[in-house]
Scaffold this motif. Structure first.
Motif, PDB file in Angstrom:
ATOM      1  N   ASP A  16      17.537  -8.664 -89.144  1.00 12.70           N
ATOM      2  CA  ASP A  16      17.053  -7.525 -88.904  1.00 12.70           C
ATOM      3  C   ASP A  16      15.213  -7.562 -89.331  1.00 12.70           C
ATOM      4  O   ASP A  16      15.004  -7.930 -90.244  1.00 12.70           O
ATOM      5  CB  ASP A  16      17.349  -6.274 -89.433  1.00 12.70           C
ATOM      6  N   HIS A  17      14.623  -7.227 -88.053  1.00 12.68           N
ATOM      7  CA  HIS A  17      13.058  -7.188 -88.254  1.00 12.68           C
ATOM      8  C   HIS A  17      12.255  -8.537 -88.527  1.00 12.68           C
ATOM      9  O   HIS A  17      11.381  -8.475 -88.535  1.00 12.68           O
ATOM     10  CB  HIS A  17      12.628  -6.241 -89.524  1.00 12.68           C
ATOM     11  N   THR A  18      13.169  -9.830 -88.329  1.00  8.97           N
ATOM     12  CA  THR A  18      12.633 -10.901 -88.459  1.00  8.97           C
ATOM     13  C   THR A  18      12.829 -11.733 -87.086  1.00  8.97           C
ATOM     14  O   THR A  18      11.901 -12.088 -86.266  1.00  8.97           O
ATOM     15  CB  THR A  18      13.174 -12.010 -89.394  1.00  8.97           C
ATOM     16  N   LEU A  19      14.106 -11.836 -86.673  1.00  7.40           N
ATOM     17  CA  LEU A  19      14.615 -12.251 -85.563  1.00  7.40           C
ATOM     18  C   LEU A  19      15.135 -11.107 -84.572  1.00  7.40           C
ATOM     19  O   LEU A  19      14.442 -11.267 -83.196  1.00  7.40           O
ATOM     20  CB  LEU A  19      15.697 -13.348 -85.387  1.00  7.40           C
ATOM     21  N   TRP A  20      15.942 -10.279 -85.026  1.00  8.97           N
ATOM     22  CA  TRP A  20      16.492  -9.221 -84.064  1.00  8.97           C
ATOM     23  C   TRP A  20      15.469  -8.135 -84.117  1.00  8.97           C
ATOM     24  O   TRP A  20      15.333  -7.430 -85.334  1.00  8.97           O
ATOM     25  CB  TRP A  20      17.814  -8.926 -84.723  1.00  8.97           C
ATOM     26  N   ASP A  21      15.104  -7.421 -83.120  1.00  6.87           N
ATOM     27  CA  ASP A  21      14.045  -6.471 -83.003  1.00  6.87           C
ATOM     28  C   ASP A  21      14.811  -5.143 -83.393  1.00  6.87           C
ATOM     29  O   ASP A  21      15.008  -4.332 -82.558  1.00  6.87           O
ATOM     30  CB  ASP A  21      13.543  -6.369 -81.629  1.00  6.87           C
ATOM     31  N   PHE A  22      15.031  -4.896 -84.626  1.00  2.00           N
ATOM     32  CA  PHE A  22      15.713  -3.585 -85.159  1.00  2.00           C
ATOM     33  C   PHE A  22      14.928  -2.123 -84.524  1.00  2.00           C
ATOM     34  O   PHE A  22      15.710  -1.587 -84.163  1.00  2.00           O
ATOM     35  CB  PHE A  22      15.838  -3.684 -86.708  1.00  2.00           C
ATOM     36  N   ASP A  23      13.796  -2.213 -84.785  1.00  2.00           N
ATOM     37  CA  ASP A  23      13.132  -0.781 -84.382  1.00  2.00           C
ATOM     38  C   ASP A  23      13.260  -0.503 -83.020  1.00  2.00           C
ATOM     39  O   ASP A  23      13.765   0.433 -82.292  1.00  2.00           O
ATOM     40  CB  ASP A  23      11.393  -1.050 -84.658  1.00  2.00           C
ATOM     41  N   LYS A  24      13.131  -1.517 -82.059  1.00  2.00           N
ATOM     42  CA  LYS A  24      13.390  -1.408 -80.810  1.00  2.00           C
ATOM     43  C   LYS A  24      14.896  -0.993 -80.214  1.00  2.00           C
ATOM     44  O   LYS A  24      15.101  -0.068 -79.509  1.00  2.00           O
ATOM     45  CB  LYS A  24      13.140  -2.606 -79.803  1.00  2.00           C
ATOM     46  N   ASN A  25      15.872  -1.690 -80.891  1.00  2.00           N
ATOM     47  CA  ASN A  25      16.977  -1.738 -80.522  1.00  2.00           C
ATOM     48  C   ASN A  25      17.603  -0.296 -81.190  1.00  2.00           C
ATOM     49  O   ASN A  25      18.494   0.529 -80.567  1.00  2.00           O
ATOM     50  CB  ASN A  25      17.968  -2.775 -81.070  1.00  2.00           C
ATOM     51  N   SER A  26      17.154   0.151 -82.134  1.00  2.00           N
ATOM     52  CA  SER A  26      17.566   1.332 -83.010  1.00  2.00           C
ATOM     53  C   SER A  26      17.125   2.618 -82.035  1.00  2.00           C
ATOM     54  O   SER A  26      17.936   3.541 -81.714  1.00  2.00           O
ATOM     55  CB  SER A  26      16.708   1.659 -84.436  1.00  2.00           C
ATOM     56  N   VAL A  27      15.885   2.455 -81.522  1.00  2.00           N
ATOM     57  CA  VAL A  27      15.509   3.656 -80.681  1.00  2.00           C
ATOM     58  C   VAL A  27      16.311   3.873 -79.497  1.00  2.00           C
ATOM     59  O   VAL A  27      16.791   4.830 -78.843  1.00  2.00           O
ATOM     60  CB  VAL A  27      13.947   3.207 -80.099  1.00  2.00           C
ATOM     61  N   LEU A  28      16.816   2.611 -78.806  1.00  2.09           N
ATOM     62  CA  LEU A  28      17.561   2.801 -77.603  1.00  2.09           C
ATOM     63  C   LEU A  28      19.129   3.230 -77.931  1.00  2.09           C
ATOM     64  O   LEU A  28      19.664   4.044 -77.322  1.00  2.09           O
ATOM     65  CB  LEU A  28      17.790   1.310 -77.013  1.00  2.09           C
ATOM     66  N   ALA A  29      19.554   2.741 -79.303  1.00  4.46           N
ATOM     67  CA  ALA A  29      20.870   3.347 -79.525  1.00  4.46           C
ATOM     68  C   ALA A  29      20.779   4.782 -79.956  1.00  4.46           C
ATOM     69  O   ALA A  29      21.664   5.935 -79.389  1.00  4.46           O
ATOM     70  CB  ALA A  29      21.320   2.655 -81.141  1.00  4.46           C
ATOM     71  N   PHE A  30      19.863   5.530 -80.621  1.00  8.44           N
ATOM     72  CA  PHE A  30      19.598   6.654 -80.783  1.00  8.44           C
ATOM     73  C   PHE A  30      19.295   7.687 -79.524  1.00  8.44           C
ATOM     74  O   PHE A  30      19.957   8.744 -79.286  1.00  8.44           O
ATOM     75  CB  PHE A  30      18.390   7.258 -81.770  1.00  8.44           C
ATOM     76  N   ASP A  31      18.745   7.035 -78.713  1.00  2.00           N
ATOM     77  CA  ASP A  31      18.355   7.549 -77.508  1.00  2.00           C
ATOM     78  C   ASP A  31      19.559   7.809 -76.533  1.00  2.00           C
ATOM     79  O   ASP A  31      19.928   8.744 -76.028  1.00  2.00           O
ATOM     80  CB  ASP A  31      17.398   6.689 -76.585  1.00  2.00           C
ATOM     81  N   LYS A  32      20.647   6.742 -76.635  1.00  2.00           N
ATOM     82  CA  LYS A  32      21.844   6.985 -75.927  1.00  2.00           C
ATOM     83  C   LYS A  32      22.812   8.003 -76.630  1.00  2.00           C
ATOM     84  O   LYS A  32      23.486   8.779 -75.813  1.00  2.00           O
ATOM     85  CB  LYS A  32      22.529   5.627 -76.021  1.00  2.00           C
TER      86      LYS A  32
END
Length: 231
Positions: A16-32
């Motif tokens: 997380d935050h190194t390879l996998w873009d946690f922040d971007k993916n987190s926004v999308l999950a919360f938005d859903k």
């Protein structure tokens, strides 16, 4: 100075935050979640509060100051409190469950992640060490098609300890059949990844896309693409 590449045969990555873009993916999950269940919540405003609260909770979790369950509850409760939004514990529990369920479905990686992994895979044994929850992390890795690049994956649940605890680094090296001298850790957390690895006796590189000011003695990169010049 960046470590001499000839010494290294095993590269360990944080996820997380190194390879996998946690922040971007987190926004999308919360938005859903919010579009479905809490349409009055502005996702961007929520995230402004959630990001620093989540980071603070993770720092407590890493040193066993709070439990897995407390982490999942507190980061949401405190974020809604910051918005002065009244929400029940039952609602928080449901949002927490939905978030963990939806999050791995979004698979944005940092720029050049796959290109760099393809380059490194031909030259080194690659591994992951993550503090994330095992079930969620394995789903992230599988869904984002990262699995073929890594020989081993170590998470804090299987190791019985979290970075920066030396136990998890020892577990990861044993699993990889690697020694400290031939191994290097790359991650975005100064405390967990970099200092944790260095204190254990490994080399480390700080992934610093936000260009946080750090000591000159700490090797750092601001993009993953820079790894191709190093290795």
């Amino acid at each position: 100075m960046i470590p001499v590449k000839n010494e290294i045969t095993h590269i360990f990555f944080d996820l997380d935050h190194t390879l996998w873009d946690f922040d971007k993916n987190s926004v999308l999950a919360f938005d859903k979640i919010f579009r479905k269940d809490l349409p009055k919540i502005d996702t961007d405003l929520f995230i402004e509060h959630y990001v620093p609260i989540n980071q603070a909770c993770w720092k407590l979790f890493q040193v066993d100051a709070i439990s897995h369950e407390e982490l999942r509850y507190r980061r949401l409760k405190e974020s809604f409190d910051a918005l002065s939004f009244n929400i029940s514990d039952d609602q928080i529990d449901k949002i927490s469950e939905d978030y963990i369920r939806f999050l791995p479905d979004f698979n944005h990686l940092f720029e050049d992640a796959i290109t760099v992994l393809e380059y490194l895979k031909e030259r080194y044994e690659l591994h992951i060490i993550t503090n994330g929850f095992a079930e969620v992390q394995f789903r992230k890795i599988a869904n984002s098609k990262l699995e073929p690049y890594f020989s081993t994956i170590t998470n804090s649940e299987m190791a019985g300890a979290k970075k920066p605890n030396p136990i998890i680094f020892e577990h990861a090296l044993d699993k990889a059949r690697a020694t400290k001298n031939e191994s290097i850790m790359i991650g975005d957390s100064m405390e967990a990844d970099v200092i944790g690895a260095i204190d254990f006796g490994m080399k480390a590189i700080f992934f610093n896309p936000n260009q946080i000011e750090v000591q000159d003695s700490i090797p750092q990169i601001t993009t993953l693409a820079e790894l191709k010049a190093i290795f």
